[in-house]
Design an enzyme around this catalytic site. Structure first.
Site, PDB file in Angstrom:
ATOM      1  N   LYS A 148      -2.870  16.922-115.784  1.00 51.62           N
ATOM      2  CA  LYS A 148      -2.212  16.010-114.843  1.00 51.62           C
ATOM      3  C   LYS A 148      -3.166  15.634-113.717  1.00 51.62           C
ATOM      4  O   LYS A 148      -4.142  16.309-113.411  1.00 51.62           O
ATOM      5  CB  LYS A 148      -0.942  16.634-114.270  1.00 51.62           C
ATOM      6  CG  LYS A 148      -1.123  18.001-113.595  1.00 51.62           C
ATOM      7  CD  LYS A 148      -1.623  17.931-112.165  1.00 51.62           C
ATOM      8  CE  LYS A 148      -1.848  19.298-111.552  1.00 51.62           C
ATOM      9  NZ  LYS A 148      -2.463  19.242-110.186  1.00 51.62           N
ATOM     10  N   PRO A 200     -10.220  20.684-117.585  1.00 49.53           N
ATOM     11  CA  PRO A 200     -11.149  21.546-116.839  1.00 49.53           C
ATOM     12  C   PRO A 200     -10.498  22.837-116.367  1.00 49.53           C
ATOM     13  O   PRO A 200      -9.329  22.847-115.953  1.00 49.53           O
ATOM     14  CB  PRO A 200     -11.554  20.668-115.650  1.00 49.53           C
ATOM     15  CG  PRO A 200     -11.365  19.266-116.119  1.00 49.53           C
ATOM     16  CD  PRO A 200     -10.190  19.306-117.053  1.00 49.53           C
ATOM     17  N   VAL A 201     -11.250  23.932-116.450  1.00 46.00           N
ATOM     18  CA  VAL A 201     -10.776  25.235-116.002  1.00 46.00           C
ATOM     19  C   VAL A 201     -10.875  25.299-114.477  1.00 46.00           C
ATOM     20  O   VAL A 201     -11.910  24.993-113.899  1.00 46.00           O
ATOM     21  CB  VAL A 201     -11.609  26.366-116.635  1.00 46.00           C
ATOM     22  CG1 VAL A 201     -11.170  27.731-116.105  1.00 46.00           C
ATOM     23  CG2 VAL A 201     -11.497  26.320-118.158  1.00 46.00           C
ATOM     24  N   ALA A 202      -9.766  25.696-113.828  1.00 48.29           N
ATOM     25  CA  ALA A 202      -9.713  25.769-112.358  1.00 48.29           C
ATOM     26  C   ALA A 202     -10.176  24.462-111.734  1.00 48.29           C
ATOM     27  O   ALA A 202     -10.880  24.439-110.727  1.00 48.29           O
ATOM     28  CB  ALA A 202     -10.559  26.941-111.839  1.00 48.29           C
ATOM     29  N   GLY A 203      -9.754  23.351-112.341  1.00 44.85           N
ATOM     30  CA  GLY A 203     -10.222  22.032-111.915  1.00 44.85           C
ATOM     31  C   GLY A 203      -9.196  21.212-111.176  1.00 44.85           C
ATOM     32  O   GLY A 203      -9.442  20.045-110.857  1.00 44.85           O
ATOM     33  N   MET A 222      -6.284  20.243-112.420  1.00 46.37           N
ATOM     34  CA  MET A 222      -5.592  19.349-113.350  1.00 46.37           C
ATOM     35  C   MET A 222      -4.527  20.064-114.175  1.00 46.37           C
ATOM     36  O   MET A 222      -3.999  19.499-115.132  1.00 46.37           O
ATOM     37  CB  MET A 222      -6.603  18.664-114.275  1.00 46.37           C
ATOM     38  CG  MET A 222      -7.514  17.666-113.568  1.00 46.37           C
ATOM     39  SD  MET A 222      -8.476  16.682-114.738  1.00 46.37           S
ATOM     40  CE  MET A 222      -7.157  15.727-115.526  1.00 46.37           C
ATOM     41  N   GLY A 260      -4.575  22.795-116.214  1.00 44.16           N
ATOM     42  CA  GLY A 260      -4.868  23.228-117.573  1.00 44.16           C
ATOM     43  C   GLY A 260      -4.125  24.494-117.970  1.00 44.16           C
ATOM     44  O   GLY A 260      -3.559  24.583-119.064  1.00 44.16           O
ATOM     45  N   ALA A 304      -0.564  23.653-118.540  1.00 44.96           N
ATOM     46  CA  ALA A 304      -0.387  23.000-119.839  1.00 44.96           C
ATOM     47  C   ALA A 304      -0.392  24.030-120.962  1.00 44.96           C
ATOM     48  O   ALA A 304       0.388  23.928-121.925  1.00 44.96           O
ATOM     49  CB  ALA A 304      -1.472  21.949-120.057  1.00 44.96           C
ATOM     50  N   ASP A 354       3.415  23.717-111.718  1.00 45.11           N
ATOM     51  CA  ASP A 354       2.996  22.606-112.569  1.00 45.11           C
ATOM     52  C   ASP A 354       3.494  22.717-114.010  1.00 45.11           C
ATOM     53  O   ASP A 354       3.362  21.769-114.780  1.00 45.11           O
ATOM     54  CB  ASP A 354       1.467  22.495-112.593  1.00 45.11           C
ATOM     55  CG  ASP A 354       0.891  22.051-111.257  1.00 45.11           C
ATOM     56  OD1 ASP A 354       1.646  21.488-110.436  1.00 45.11           O
ATOM     57  OD2 ASP A 354      -0.319  22.271-111.030  1.00 45.11           O
TER      58      ASP A 354
END
Length: 313
Positions: free
Chosen positions: A17, A106-109, A111, A113, A116, A148
């Site tokens: 996201k 991305p990991v720890a980005g 978004m 993840g 998800a 999230d």
């Protein structure tokens, strides 16, 4: 959300996201902040394959360049394992699951993840175990795992309030073109929120915050109109300033994108991924080329896309 019979493997997919708008209220007594955010699910996906097993295990791969899996836990602290265990405890299921997750977010980005992963795991295990929870029941379980997670189940475009998990679908016309600049490091969400609190203390009297923030009506109007130029004018993130304070180099990335045709750029969530909104597909391609030439790791994505769903292999 269940199927007839008991399959031996289930493949599900959930999206990452972008927070196109994120307002953060004051720190509350319970240690959390009230949020008002506009989420958009984008076409970077986490693919989960759930296999029948006696125990709970997870392993990760990635088909996306630039995804560093070295810091992703595979023990009971992993959010996908937590999701599977929560579903088992809630439904009384006495078996386990072996999860194989292909990460493209991305990991720890910033978004979502991990969220998800959890959303796709809830759906996959519900089908694998034939536990038959409704969509609303899965959303409620998701909210227990993280703010999230419910949105990763829902997808599309939505307004999130409370801690971000109280969702209201938002109408979005057309397709928005995004170019995402990925970092080779992560940012801790708690650290970014802590820096926000410290930033506000340092600037008391200069910054006005509210306990119950709201999404700017202009954001919803731009999404409803499917107008990227209008959306670019109102994109906003309260966590951007603290993320820039922790990682000043993000400022150069934002400037570079806007110099090369982005309508606007914003740090996604708590960062460090920077999401650039392009005017159209041609503009997104040109921006991707320019940022790649500057040796940034970039990917294109579109939104909105569906939330967690079953994939037929």
């Amino acid at each position: 959300m269940t199927s007839v019979g008991s399959p031996t493997v289930v493949h599900t997919r959930a999206p990452g996201k972008i927070n196109v708008f994120l307002a953060v209220g004051d720190l509350q007594d319970d240690g959390y902040h009230e949020l008002a955010t506009a989420y958009q699910a984008v076409s970077l996906y986490e693919d989960v394959r759930a296999h029948a097993a006696n125990d709970f295990t997870v392993r990760f791969t990635s088909s996306q360049a630039g995804i560093d899996l070295s810091g992703v836990p595979t023990d009971d602290s992993n959010l996908a394992i937590k999701a599977a265990r929560l579903l088992a405890e809630t439904t009384g299921y006495d078996g386990g699951v072996s999860l194989s997750i292909d990460k493209n977010v991305p990991v720890a980005g910033g978004m979502g993840g991990g969220s998800a992963d959890a959303a796709a795991t809830l759906l996959a295990c519900d089908i694998l175990w034939n536990t038959g929870l409704s969509r609303d029941e899965l959303l409620r379980l998701g909210a227990k795992l993280g703010a999230d997670v419910p949105f990763a189940l829902m997808g599309g475009t939505a307004v999130g309030t409370g801690r971000g998990d109280e969702l209201s679908p938002a109408l979005a016309q057309g397709t928005f073109q995004w170019v995402l600049a990925l970092a080779d490091y992560g940012l801790s969400t708690p650290e970014v929120y802590s820096e926000l609190d410290q930033h506000r203390l340092r600037h008391q009297g200069e910054i006005t915050t509210v306990r119950q923030p709201r999404v700017d009506s202009g954001v919803l109007q731009a999404l409803r109109a499917g107008d990227p130029a209008r959306l670019a004018d109102v994109m906003y993130n309260d966590l951007q300033a603290p993320a820039l304070h922790l990682e000043p180099g993000l400022g150069e990335v934002l400037e570079l994108g806007e110099q090369n045709g982005a309508l606007a750029g914003v740090v996604s969530g708590s960062g460090p991924t920077v999401a650039f909104l392009a005017p159209d597909l041609d503009g997104a391609l040109e921006l991707q080329i320019a940022l790649s030439a500057a040796r940034l790791d970039v990917v294109r994505a579109t939104g909105p896309v569906h939330g967690a769903r079953l994939i037929a292999d």
